[in-house]
Design an enzyme around this catalytic site. Structure first.
Site, mmCIF file in Angstrom:
data_model
loop_
_atom_site.group_PDB
_atom_site.id
_atom_site.type_symbol
_atom_site.label_atom_id
_atom_site.label_comp_id
_atom_site.label_asym_id
_atom_site.label_seq_id
_atom_site.Cartn_x
_atom_site.Cartn_y
_atom_site.Cartn_z
ATOM 1 N N LEU A 232 1.026 -1.273 -0.002
ATOM 2 C CA LEU A 232 -0.173 -0.102 0.004
ATOM 3 C C LEU A 232 0.761 1.190 0.082
ATOM 4 O O LEU A 232 1.056 1.904 0.942
ATOM 5 C CB LEU A 232 -1.000 -0.126 1.306
ATOM 6 C CG LEU A 232 -1.973 -1.382 1.143
ATOM 7 C CD1 LEU A 232 -2.795 -1.255 2.434
ATOM 8 C CD2 LEU A 232 -3.071 -0.949 0.065
ATOM 9 N N HIS A 233 1.635 1.495 -1.178
ATOM 10 C CA HIS A 233 2.457 2.430 -1.049
ATOM 11 C C HIS A 233 2.000 3.996 -0.833
ATOM 12 O O HIS A 233 2.356 4.663 0.033
ATOM 13 C CB HIS A 233 2.900 2.615 -2.584
ATOM 14 C CG HIS A 233 3.871 1.264 -3.073
ATOM 15 N ND1 HIS A 233 4.952 0.814 -2.381
ATOM 16 C CD2 HIS A 233 3.369 0.336 -3.794
ATOM 17 C CE1 HIS A 233 5.454 -0.376 -3.203
ATOM 18 N NE2 HIS A 233 4.455 -0.553 -3.885
#
Length: 306
Positions: A232-233
């Protein structure tokens, strides 16, 4: 305490969409006042469509969306990511947008909005081309930017696009270098931390149980994008703005390599006194996150939507 007002510079992208949905669910703490789009995960046109599709999903057509750079500063064309599907939203069934784009180029609008706000907070989760162009066009702009929170780079770990470079910085290393040289307080959430913020089966289950159209869209993104890249950048940058206590970080002097070749976009993060060599840190490099606390923060935000 008043909500932190911020401008969101992005390249939506499934994880940008997830970041937007996290932020827009927490208007009590952070208030998105505009979206500037840059080509990155996909081309500029689908980025602009996707930003508006997400805003329409949550009924926030009041937030203006501005078109920005369609290519890097020093290249005739950029590169796109295969992780987000042909539309950038992992094959979402959201309809095409209806809301109009706001007038003005993103680089000019960043400067205008910063002056109107007095001190602007910027969250950037794509290539930094728009910010770099704004800084080139307006040398006084750093005086009107309070801080930049960004997703990009790989300080102490391998890259994901080249062995040394993370996607956003590899796409436009010159832009990244300009931003880090601008004497603006920067917090960098790169692969060092985003590889710890992972999509899990339990997270998907918790989102699906909410049962709202917004949560259903989030579940679609988590399943279809997460099957290709479970990190989940971009939501990590929003999570930092919401609750820094769940993260760990170090102060560093960061510079970006721009020479063409396999090292383009590489982050050089000097932390020790020896490596700093008399320079002062110019960046907070986030290095760790409490993954369970991150998941709880994310899911709780979705419960706040009507």
């Amino acid at each position: 305490m008043a909500a932190l007002r911020f401008l969101y510079d992005c390249d939506p992208g499934a994880d940008d969409a997830l970041a937007m949905l996290l932020a827009l669910g927490r208007r009590d703490a952070i208030e998105m006042i505009g979206v500037t789009c840059v080509a990155g995960n996909v081309g500029l046109a689908p980025c602009l469509n996707n930003a508006r599709r997400i805003l329409e999903l949550v009924g926030r057509q009041d937030i203006p969306v501005y078109a920005g750079a369609a290519r890097p500063i020093m290249a005739s064309r950029g590169r796109v990511s295969i992780m987000h599907g042909s539309d950038g939203l992992a094959g979402s069934t959201l309809p095409p947008p209806v809301m109009e784009l706001a007038g003005g180029h993103a680089a000019n609008e960043i400067s205008r909005i910063a002056r109107a706000e007095g001190k602007l907070h910027i969250c950037a989760t794509g290539p930094l081309t728009n910010l770099a162009l704004a800084l080139i066009l307006d040398p006084e702009l750093p005086n009107f930017i309070e801080a930049i929170t960004l997703m990009g780079g790989a300080a102490f770990c391998p890259g994901n696009t080249t062995p040394l470079g993370e996607f956003n910085f590899v796409v436009d290393p010159h832009a990244a270098a300009i931003v880090f040289e601008a004497d603006i307080p920067i917090t960098m959430l790169g692969l060092d931390v985003t590889r710890q913020a992972l999509v899990s089966a339990e997270m998907i289950r918790r989102v699906q149980e909410i049962g709202t159209p917004i949560a259903d869209e989030v579940a679609h993104l988590l399943i279809n994008y997460g099957s290709k890249d479970p990190c989940l950048h971009d939501p990590s940058a929003i999570a930092w703005m919401l609750d820094r206590s769940i993260f760990t970080s170090v102060e560093a002097h960061v510079s970006i390599l721009t020479e063409a070749g396999p090292a383009a976009g590489q982050v050089l993060a000097a932390v020790s006194e020896r490596h700093l060599a008399g320079r002062q840190p110019n960046c907070t490099v986030v290095t760790g996150v409490d993954a369970q606390a991150f998941e709880d923060l994310f899911v709780e935000a979705l419960h706040r939507y009507p």
